[in-house]
Scaffold this motif. Structure first.
Motif, PDB file in Angstrom:
ATOM      1  N   ALA A  47      -3.966   6.737  -4.296  1.00 51.92           N
ATOM      2  CA  ALA A  47      -3.423   5.727  -3.384  1.00 51.92           C
ATOM      3  C   ALA A  47      -3.551   4.379  -4.076  1.00 51.92           C
ATOM      4  CB  ALA A  47      -4.152   5.738  -2.052  1.00 51.92           C
ATOM      5  N   PHE A  48      -2.757   3.405  -3.639  1.00 52.08           N
ATOM      6  CA  PHE A  48      -2.702   2.157  -4.395  1.00 52.08           C
ATOM      7  C   PHE A  48      -2.286   0.989  -3.510  1.00 52.08           C
ATOM      8  CE2 PHE A  48       1.320   4.506  -4.960  1.00 52.08           C
ATOM      9  CZ  PHE A  48       2.227   3.622  -4.381  1.00 52.08           C
ATOM     10  N   GLY A  49      -2.258  -0.189  -4.105  1.00 53.21           N
ATOM     11  CA  GLY A  49      -1.785  -1.415  -3.473  1.00 53.21           C
ATOM     12  C   GLY A  49      -1.911  -2.550  -4.464  1.00 53.21           C
ATOM     13  N   ASP A  50      -1.178  -3.631  -4.235  1.00 59.78           N
ATOM     14  CA  ASP A  50      -1.383  -4.863  -5.003  1.00 59.78           C
ATOM     15  C   ASP A  50      -2.642  -5.532  -4.472  1.00 59.78           C
ATOM     16  OD1 ASP A  50       0.855  -4.791  -6.718  1.00 59.78           O
ATOM     17  OD2 ASP A  50       2.147  -5.639  -5.163  1.00 59.78           O
ATOM     18  N   HIS A  51      -3.648  -5.658  -5.316  1.00 56.85           N
ATOM     19  CA  HIS A  51      -4.921  -6.268  -4.933  1.00 56.85           C
ATOM     20  C   HIS A  51      -4.977  -7.662  -5.542  1.00 56.85           C
ATOM     21  CE1 HIS A  51      -5.777  -1.967  -4.325  1.00 56.85           C
ATOM     22  NE2 HIS A  51      -6.701  -2.367  -3.465  1.00 56.85           N
ATOM     23  N   ASP A  52      -4.735  -8.671  -4.720  1.00 55.99           N
ATOM     24  CA  ASP A  52      -4.570 -10.037  -5.200  1.00 55.99           C
ATOM     25  C   ASP A  52      -5.704 -10.942  -4.721  1.00 55.99           C
ATOM     26  OD1 ASP A  52      -2.151  -9.247  -6.293  1.00 55.99           O
ATOM     27  OD2 ASP A  52      -0.966  -9.988  -4.599  1.00 55.99           O
ATOM     28  N   ILE A  53      -6.259 -11.728  -5.646  1.00 58.79           N
ATOM     29  CA  ILE A  53      -7.155 -12.829  -5.303  1.00 58.79           C
ATOM     30  C   ILE A  53      -6.289 -14.081  -5.264  1.00 58.79           C
ATOM     31  CG2 ILE A  53      -9.264 -14.062  -5.874  1.00 58.79           C
ATOM     32  CD1 ILE A  53      -9.667 -11.082  -5.294  1.00 58.79           C
ATOM     33  N   LEU A  54      -6.372 -14.821  -4.170  1.00 61.10           N
ATOM     34  CA  LEU A  54      -5.483 -15.969  -3.952  1.00 61.10           C
ATOM     35  C   LEU A  54      -6.143 -17.294  -4.283  1.00 61.10           C
ATOM     36  CD1 LEU A  54      -3.926 -14.886  -0.536  1.00 61.10           C
ATOM     37  CD2 LEU A  54      -3.260 -14.199  -2.843  1.00 61.10           C
ATOM     38  N   SER A  55      -7.425 -17.423  -4.039  1.00 64.17           N
ATOM     39  CA  SER A  55      -8.167 -18.652  -4.309  1.00 64.17           C
ATOM     40  C   SER A  55      -9.635 -18.292  -4.431  1.00 64.17           C
ATOM     41  CB  SER A  55      -7.948 -19.684  -3.191  1.00 64.17           C
ATOM     42  OG  SER A  55      -8.429 -19.184  -1.949  1.00 64.17           O
TER      43      SER A  55
ATOM     44  N   SER B  85       0.833  -1.200   0.000  1.00 67.41           N
ATOM     45  CA  SER B  85       0.000   0.000   0.000  1.00 67.41           C
ATOM     46  C   SER B  85       0.867   1.249   0.000  1.00 67.41           C
ATOM     47  CB  SER B  85      -0.922  -0.007   1.225  1.00 67.41           C
ATOM     48  OG  SER B  85      -1.817  -1.094   1.183  1.00 67.41           O
ATOM     49  N   GLY B  86       0.459   2.222  -0.793  1.00 71.50           N
ATOM     50  CA  GLY B  86       1.235   3.465  -0.879  1.00 71.50           C
ATOM     51  C   GLY B  86       0.410   4.595  -1.434  1.00 71.50           C
ATOM     52  N   GLY B  87       1.077   5.714  -1.716  1.00 70.70           N
ATOM     53  CA  GLY B  87       0.397   6.898  -2.207  1.00 70.70           C
ATOM     54  C   GLY B  87      -0.211   7.691  -1.074  1.00 70.70           C
ATOM     55  N   SER B  88      -1.413   8.191  -1.293  1.00 72.32           N
ATOM     56  CA  SER B  88      -2.090   9.027  -0.305  1.00 72.32           C
ATOM     57  C   SER B  88      -2.601   8.191   0.865  1.00 72.32           C
ATOM     58  CB  SER B  88      -3.263   9.758  -0.960  1.00 72.32           C
ATOM     59  OG  SER B  88      -2.811  10.589  -2.007  1.00 72.32           O
ATOM     60  N   SER B  89      -2.995   8.911   1.926  1.00 74.51           N
ATOM     61  CA  SER B  89      -3.555   8.280   3.121  1.00 74.51           C
ATOM     62  C   SER B  89      -4.937   8.840   3.408  1.00 74.51           C
ATOM     63  CB  SER B  89      -2.663   8.522   4.339  1.00 74.51           C
ATOM     64  OG  SER B  89      -1.378   7.979   4.149  1.00 74.51           O
ATOM     65  N   ASP B  90      -5.806   7.996   3.946  1.00 73.79           N
ATOM     66  CA  ASP B  90      -7.045   8.494   4.533  1.00 73.79           C
ATOM     67  C   ASP B  90      -6.949   8.297   6.035  1.00 73.79           C
ATOM     68  OD1 ASP B  90      -7.388   5.775   4.743  1.00 73.79           O
ATOM     69  OD2 ASP B  90      -9.336   5.694   3.751  1.00 73.79           O
ATOM     70  N   GLY B  91      -8.067   8.228   6.704  1.00 71.49           N
ATOM     71  CA  GLY B  91      -8.037   8.197   8.164  1.00 71.49           C
ATOM     72  C   GLY B  91      -7.375   6.985   8.774  1.00 71.49           C
ATOM     73  N   ASP B  92      -7.303   5.866   8.035  1.00 64.87           N
ATOM     74  CA  ASP B  92      -6.717   4.660   8.623  1.00 64.87           C
ATOM     75  C   ASP B  92      -5.411   4.241   7.947  1.00 64.87           C
ATOM     76  OD1 ASP B  92      -7.615   3.602   6.247  1.00 64.87           O
ATOM     77  OD2 ASP B  92      -8.798   2.001   7.125  1.00 64.87           O
TER      78      ASP B  92
END
Length: 277
Positions: A231-239, A88-95
């Motif tokens: 903001a971003f992140g690797d969004h992975d489906i595993l199974s 996760s990276g880029g901008s931030s929100d409250g959490d």
């Protein structure tokens, strides 16, 4: 008759095998093969995971069954899957850092990706029902209660008709498991969420949706969407496991990489075959 297809690193052929009879089951123990899926936008296979969006700005991706599934017999389904959001990276929100999450979507318009960012790869996909796992607070115009919640979205509109707050950050880098069950007889939709592969007794979200009316047909593509923005992140489906009838799944399919190593994959294939029977 029940048609079942398992995908493992060893058995990697069609992810969807549609039979002439009433029931079809999709089982992906991992995504070392993405056969049977149509990947759109920025979605890609990454090792043995389905990366719906990579950790980069302004991405939109989706992955749907390549062939439409008929829900004509009962307009019902049960699904269970595992996912993980990392880098996760880029901008931030409250959490904290990272956005925007994923959706599990049933749709009929086309195999395409929707809007970036807060659109979570779903915005604009008409004739659809989606469960969003939203990790960014877009405020009241999106009906977002905070930056970490699940919600029900209709007709490509990302403003959820119903939401439930998730207590632990979903983009925390850990594996999450979710169960989505829809009973066409009662029009009852239930969503479960856990960091354990054991099915929770209680749903985190329960609602009433007329799936047949929302789709306008009983032929549907099923799969996942995701989006990133500032903001971003690797969004992975595993199974993933999907059944085209109301048949709630017990334990969610355990990602093969977490369950065992090496030759133990044969044991996983056998276990999944017993569960699917």
């Amino acid at each position: 008759m029940k048609t079942t297809r398992m995908l493992t690193p060893i058995v990697a052929a069609l992810g969807l095998l549609a039979g002439s009879a009433s029931a079809t089951t999709l089982i992906y123990n991992d995504f070392s093969s993405v056969s049977g899926l149509k990947l759109n936008g920025n979605a890609a296979q990454a090792g043995n995971v389905l990366r719906v969006t990579p950790a980069n700005y302004n991405q939109s991706g989706s992955a749907f069954s390549q062939t439409a599934i008929s829900l004509a017999s009962n307009v019902s389904f049960s699904s269970a899957f595992s996912f993980r959001i990392t880098n996760s990276g880029g901008s931030s929100d409250g959490d904290g850092l990272g956005a925007d999450g994923i959706t599990f979507t049933v749709q009929t318009v086309s195999n395409t990706a929707g809007g970036i960012g807060g659109g979570i790869g779903y915005a604009g996909i008409l004739n659809s029902v989606a469960i969003e796992y939203d990790t960014w607070d877009n405020g009241t115009s999106f009906n977002d209660p905070n930056g970490n919640h699940v919600g029900v979205d209709l007709a490509g509109d990302i403003a959820s008709v119903q939401t439930a707050v998730v207590g632990t950050r979903m983009n925390d880098g850990n594996v999450w498991y979710s169960w989505v069950d829809y009973d066409g007889t009662t029009k009852n939709l239930e969503v479960r969420l856990s960091q354990s592969s054991s099915r929770p007794a209680a749903a985190i979200l329960t609602g009433n949706v007329d799936l047949a009316a929302a789709l306008g047909t009983t032929n549907a593509y099923v799969g996942f969407t995701s989006g990133t923005g500032a903001a971003f992140g690797d969004h992975d489906i595993l199974s993933w496991e999907f059944r085209d009838t109301f048949a709630p799944i017990g334990n969610a399919p355990e990602p093969a990489s977490l369950a065992l190593l090496g030759l133990g994959l044969f044991g996983l294939a056998a276990a999944r075959k017993r569960q699917a029977g």
